[in-house]
Design a protein around this motif. Structure first.
Motif, PDB file in Angstrom:
ATOM      1  N   SER A 188       5.805   7.796  -0.662  1.00 31.97           N
ATOM      2  CA  SER A 188       5.424   7.430   0.703  1.00 31.97           C
ATOM      3  C   SER A 188       5.948   6.035   1.016  1.00 31.97           C
ATOM      4  O   SER A 188       5.772   5.105   0.232  1.00 31.97           O
ATOM      5  N   ARG A 191       4.240   1.320   5.843  1.00 36.56           N
ATOM      6  CA  ARG A 191       4.487   0.910   7.217  1.00 36.56           C
ATOM      7  C   ARG A 191       4.821  -0.572   7.273  1.00 36.56           C
ATOM      8  O   ARG A 191       4.306  -1.374   6.499  1.00 36.56           O
ATOM      9  N   SER A 192       5.681  -0.909   8.209  1.00 38.66           N
ATOM     10  CA  SER A 192       6.102  -2.295   8.366  1.00 38.66           C
ATOM     11  C   SER A 192       5.428  -2.915   9.581  1.00 38.66           C
ATOM     12  O   SER A 192       5.285  -2.263  10.624  1.00 38.66           O
ATOM     13  N   THR A 194       5.047  -5.376  12.854  1.00 36.89           N
ATOM     14  CA  THR A 194       5.965  -5.664  13.964  1.00 36.89           C
ATOM     15  C   THR A 194       5.676  -7.029  14.580  1.00 36.89           C
ATOM     16  O   THR A 194       6.095  -7.316  15.697  1.00 36.89           O
ATOM     17  N   SER A 286      14.100   9.231   3.522  1.00 36.84           N
ATOM     18  CA  SER A 286      13.152   8.230   3.030  1.00 36.84           C
ATOM     19  C   SER A 286      12.753   8.535   1.592  1.00 36.84           C
ATOM     20  O   SER A 286      12.712   7.634   0.738  1.00 36.84           O
ATOM     21  N   SER A 297      10.823  -0.785   0.584  1.00 37.94           N
ATOM     22  CA  SER A 297      10.157  -1.007   1.866  1.00 37.94           C
ATOM     23  C   SER A 297      10.045  -2.495   2.155  1.00 37.94           C
ATOM     24  O   SER A 297       9.788  -3.303   1.252  1.00 37.94           O
ATOM     25  N   ASP A 313       8.024   6.570  13.562  1.00 38.84           N
ATOM     26  CA  ASP A 313       7.129   7.724  13.710  1.00 38.84           C
ATOM     27  C   ASP A 313       6.400   7.503  15.030  1.00 38.84           C
ATOM     28  O   ASP A 313       5.504   6.689  15.122  1.00 38.84           O
ATOM     29  N   ARG A 316       2.571   8.524  15.048  1.00 40.37           N
ATOM     30  CA  ARG A 316       1.796   8.084  13.878  1.00 40.37           C
ATOM     31  C   ARG A 316       1.117   9.241  13.146  1.00 40.37           C
ATOM     32  O   ARG A 316      -0.004   9.113  12.651  1.00 40.37           O
ATOM     33  N   LYS A 320       8.048  11.056   9.966  1.00 42.93           N
ATOM     34  CA  LYS A 320       8.961  10.156  10.670  1.00 42.93           C
ATOM     35  C   LYS A 320       9.891  10.958  11.569  1.00 42.93           C
ATOM     36  O   LYS A 320      10.248  12.094  11.266  1.00 42.93           O
ATOM     37  N   ALA A 360       4.710   3.941  14.753  1.00 40.50           N
ATOM     38  CA  ALA A 360       4.712   3.349  13.413  1.00 40.50           C
ATOM     39  C   ALA A 360       6.169   3.094  13.010  1.00 40.50           C
ATOM     40  O   ALA A 360       7.047   3.927  13.242  1.00 40.50           O
ATOM     41  N   PHE A 361       6.417   1.929  12.414  1.00 37.32           N
ATOM     42  CA  PHE A 361       7.769   1.521  12.030  1.00 37.32           C
ATOM     43  C   PHE A 361       7.861   1.438  10.506  1.00 37.32           C
ATOM     44  O   PHE A 361       6.923   0.995   9.832  1.00 37.32           O
ATOM     45  N   TYR A 362       9.019   1.839   9.970  1.00 41.27           N
ATOM     46  CA  TYR A 362       9.282   1.805   8.545  1.00 41.27           C
ATOM     47  C   TYR A 362      10.641   1.123   8.325  1.00 41.27           C
ATOM     48  O   TYR A 362      11.667   1.644   8.763  1.00 41.27           O
TER      49      TYR A 362
END
Length: 366
Positions: A188, A191-192, A194, A286, A297, A313, A316, A320, A360-362
């Motif tokens: 997995s 999440r990053s 922002t 991913s 990550s 995503d 969320r 993704k 959601a950002f990755y």
């Protein structure tokens, strides 16, 4: 036997050569006005209600009542996006949009029109070492209906690219998807954040042996004209070309094939004839990138640098939806990404954060 045009919602528009040039020009003028207004809504000092290009249409073509409300809602959302961007330090000083008509079908009082939109936005206060502009190509299908007086009304606009990340597009409603888990438990991604500014995390460009400038050069060359050495997965339900494009750029910079079964996420390969799921699939990419240790990550999207990968995503739900590659990073530490579906170059991460605040950002360091 004459073939009857397929008027289902998902059918591609097949050009009807019997439609006269004047009618086509009428459709194109309104389409150009609609998308020009949306572009100008993002430009500082432009896009005011009393200067809308669509306001002056009357006679043979106009917006329907429903589309008038939709356009107003879209412009309001885009002006709000402009304000959010300004708070992040990004503004546009000028924008231009050109619409070309690709195909037209007319059946009685109903018409379908396929168009290509090409838009450029110029960054305000660009320096010699920063991108001067961002832009994209997007494809749309417009539906028209003529009233008993022969006036055509624009009744619907549908974006036909598999992506929906054009700078001047409004967010689409999302439907939660059912979560699935692979049998052997793929890794997995974290999440990053922002938030701006981000903690320092400089990239060591010599540590991996990859050529990140070659990745950038590939993305800059093929962001709009697709490499014929690979299949094109954009449009009409093909699933989107975003990850395929990112994988190609990484391959150009030195990522080597890992051959095997296409469905094994531990494998990664792609050419004109066959591609692994991890080469073209957002989630599968991913899983491969993390399990192979070719990527790690990042804690914050603003830590991304050249050749790194950003995924989103939108609703969320844990699955993704979109992949992008970093092609520039400015002095302030803002990364810029390029991607397919919708074809876009040098769009700032700040613009993505402002446009999709609930996503959601990755972020991945490659």
């Amino acid at each position: 036997m004459a073939l009857v045009p397929n008027w289902s919602a998902g059918a591609a528009v097949t050009d009807d050569p019997t439609v006269d040039a004047a009618t086509k020009a009428t459709f194109q003028r309104l389409a150009d006005a609609v998308f020009t207004d949306r572009t100008q809504a993002l430009v500082e000092g432009a896009g005011k209600a009393d200067t809308r290009h669509t306001s002056g249409f009357s006679g043979s073509v106009r917006l329907s009542g429903g589309q008038t409300e939709e356009q107003k809602s879209a412009l309001d959302e885009l002006r709000d996006r402009r304000s959010r961007l300004a708070r992040l330090g990004e503004t546009y000083r000028a924008g231009s949009t050109k619409v070309t008509l690709d195909a037209t079908q007319v059946k009685g009082r109903h018409a379908k029109v396929a168009v290509t939109e090409t838009t450029t936005l110029n960054y305000d206060k660009a320096t010699a070492k920063s991108p001067k502009s961002t832009g994209f190509q997007a494809h749309h299908e417009l539906t028209f209906k003529a009233d008993r007086h022969g006036t055509w009304q624009l009744t619907g606009i549908r974006d036909t690219d598999d992506g929906y990340l054009a700078v001047n597009q409004v967010a689409k409603p999302t439907v939660a998807k059912v979560k699935t888990t692979a049998d052997d438990g793929p890794p997995s991604a974290a999440r990053s954040a922002t938030t701006w500014p981000a903690p320092a995390n400089a990239k060591n460009f010599s540590a991996t042996g990859y050529d990140y400038q070659a990745m950038v050069a590939y993305a800059q060359k093929y962001w709009s004209k697709y490499n014929p050495a690979y299949p094109d997965f954009n449009g009409q339900g093909a699933g989107g070309d975003c990850t395929n494009f990112v994988s190609q750029a990484l391959k150009a910079g030195g990522w080597k094939h890992v051959p095997g079964y296409t469905y094994d996420f531990h494998k990664w390969f792609g050419n004109s004839e066959i591609q692994s799921d991890s080469f073209v699939g957002v989630n599968e990419f991913s899983w491969f990138a993390l399990s192979s240790k070719r990527a790690t990550s990042l804690a914050n999207v603003y830590q991304l640098d050249l050749g790194d990968v950003l995924q989103m995503d939108f609703n969320r739900d844990g699955s993704k939806d979109h992949s992008m590659i970093v092609t520039y990073r400015d002095r302030r530490g803002v990364p810029y990404v390029s991607y397919h579906s919708t074809n876009t170059y040098n769009r700032s991460v700040a613009s993505l954060v402002a446009s999709y605040p609930s996503a959601a950002f990755y972020a991945y360091r490659t």
